[in-house]
Scaffold this motif. Structure first.
Motif, PDB file in Angstrom:
ATOM      1  N   SER A 277    -115.744 -57.154 -37.686  1.00  0.00           N
ATOM      2  CA  SER A 277    -116.006 -56.120 -36.684  1.00  0.00           C
ATOM      3  C   SER A 277    -115.829 -56.697 -35.296  1.00  0.00           C
ATOM      4  O   SER A 277    -115.616 -57.901 -35.132  1.00  0.00           O
ATOM      5  N   SER A 278    -115.913 -55.814 -34.301  1.00  0.00           N
ATOM      6  CA  SER A 278    -115.817 -56.249 -32.907  1.00  0.00           C
ATOM      7  C   SER A 278    -116.616 -55.298 -32.038  1.00  0.00           C
ATOM      8  O   SER A 278    -116.741 -54.101 -32.341  1.00  0.00           O
ATOM      9  N   ASP A 279    -117.158 -55.832 -30.944  1.00  0.00           N
ATOM     10  CA  ASP A 279    -117.868 -54.993 -29.971  1.00  0.00           C
ATOM     11  C   ASP A 279    -116.934 -54.505 -28.866  1.00  0.00           C
ATOM     12  O   ASP A 279    -117.383 -53.983 -27.848  1.00  0.00           O
ATOM     13  N   GLY A 314    -115.912 -59.716 -25.048  1.00  0.00           N
ATOM     14  CA  GLY A 314    -116.648 -59.450 -26.279  1.00  0.00           C
ATOM     15  C   GLY A 314    -116.289 -60.459 -27.344  1.00  0.00           C
ATOM     16  O   GLY A 314    -115.892 -61.586 -27.033  1.00  0.00           O
ATOM     17  N   SER A 329    -118.141 -66.109 -34.956  1.00  0.00           N
ATOM     18  CA  SER A 329    -117.860 -65.326 -33.757  1.00  0.00           C
ATOM     19  C   SER A 329    -116.671 -65.928 -33.011  1.00  0.00           C
ATOM     20  O   SER A 329    -116.645 -67.140 -32.739  1.00  0.00           O
TER      21      SER A 329
END
Length: 338
Positions: A277-279, A314, A329
């Motif tokens: 996922s990613s912000d 991000g 991350s």
């Protein structure tokens, strides 16, 4: 009658073509026998001098208007004008100290001959360093933390007299150098070893070889070290740089050039990527199957439809079944201009 007329016309064209030559038009004509010299193998740093003979077979003076060279240290000596029926020498002098290995360099002579406005003269051959380090004068060592790796270089002395390496000076604390004599005064094997206790990180260090040769008392060798953690990500972050939104939308194919690929490699064993996922809403992520792997690749790109002006900041976040690395991350940055 028509056949005779055609014959007369054809004969006239032939005669006219024969009479229209550079000389009859009052033009210079550049003539040269050879334009390339292969000087073979010479010592790096040699002062080369090679001569070419340029003749003017026209009936007006041939002017040398401008000269360009492709190599540092190359100079051309010649006269500016060659009279009809005469020849002039073009001397190429080349200080080769900045070059090594196989070379092919040129001098471009700009002439007043309209049929040959440029003349290319070429020097080619092999420049042999007096003391050569193969394959190159640099170590590149990459290993995981806790491993013990070494690399070897071969040193060859091509001079007629022997050269002894009297001392190794390590300029850095993350490697151990050693030297083995293969042929006294002529060939040596140089080794750099990274101990297994070196911490994770990148290190740019060097090694100086001290010799008894008065012309080459010190020889420098780069030592580049990369010690990777048990889980290694290459590259460590995504930086999309400065992106002009209007231009990217006008040329959508540019978005493909902005894609970046990441490889996540585990030192030993396998792991499962559970989620990605990613912000960052405008980030597109494409990956292979999320199965038990020791090495995993994913691609990250930009969604042009969802981009808006401003900074990109991000992360890409992966979750795994690895108890030592449950979350991975990858920082993401960039800037979107209107």
């Amino acid at each position: 009658m028509n056949r005779c007329l055609r014959l007369v016309i054809s004969t006239g064209v032939f005669v006219l073509a024969t009479l229209i030559s550079p000389a009859s038009l009052g033009l210079p004509q550049a003539t040269i026998e050879k334009t390339t010299v292969d000087f073979g193998t010479v010592e790096q740093g040699s002062q080369l001098t090679k001569t070419f003979s340029l003749s003017n077979t026209g009936d007006t003076p041939l002017e040398i208007r401008h000269i360009e060279v492709s190599a540092f240290g190359m100079k051309v000596r010649t006269r500016q004008q060659i009279a009809p029926g005469e020849s002039g020498l073009i001397k190429l002098n080349w200080d080769t100290r900045r070059y090594t290995g196989s070379v092919e360099e040129r001098a471009i002579i700009h002439l007043s001959d309209p049929n040959r406005p440029k003349l290319q003269l070429t020097l080619k051959g092999h420049l042999q360093p007096p003391i050569d380090i193969k394959p190159r004068p640099a170590f590149y060592l990459s290993q995981f933390q806790g491993e013990n790796r070494n690399r070897k270089l071969i040193i060859e002395n091509h001079q007629p007299h022997p050269v002894n390496i009297t001392r190794l000076e390590a300029r850095g604390a993350h490697f151990i150098p050693s030297l083995k004599t293969l042929d006294s005064g002529k060939r040596y094997a140089l080794t750099a070893e990274v101990p297994n206790q070196v911490s994770v990180g990148k290190y740019r260090e060097s090694l100086v070889l001290h010799t008894d040769d008065p012309k080459h008392p010190r020889i420098s060798v780069e030592v580049n070290i990369l010690v990777k953690p048990d889980l290694h990500i290459q590259p460590a972050k995504a930086d999309f740089g400065h992106v002009q939104l209007s231009k990217a939308r006008k040329h959508p194919q540019l978005a493909k050039l902005l894609q970046q690929q990441f490889v996540i490699k585990r030192r030993a064993g396998r792991m499962t990527i559970r989620s990605i996922s990613s912000d960052i809403p405008s980030l597109l992520i494409d990956s292979g199957p999320m199965q038990d792997v020791s090495s995993f690749a994913l691609n990250a790109g930009l969604d042009l439809a969802r981009l808006s002006p401003g900074p990109i900041s991000g992360s890409i976040i992966l979750t795994t079944n690895d108890p030592d690395h449950p979350t991975i991350s990858i920082p993401v940055s960039g800037f979107i201009a209107q």
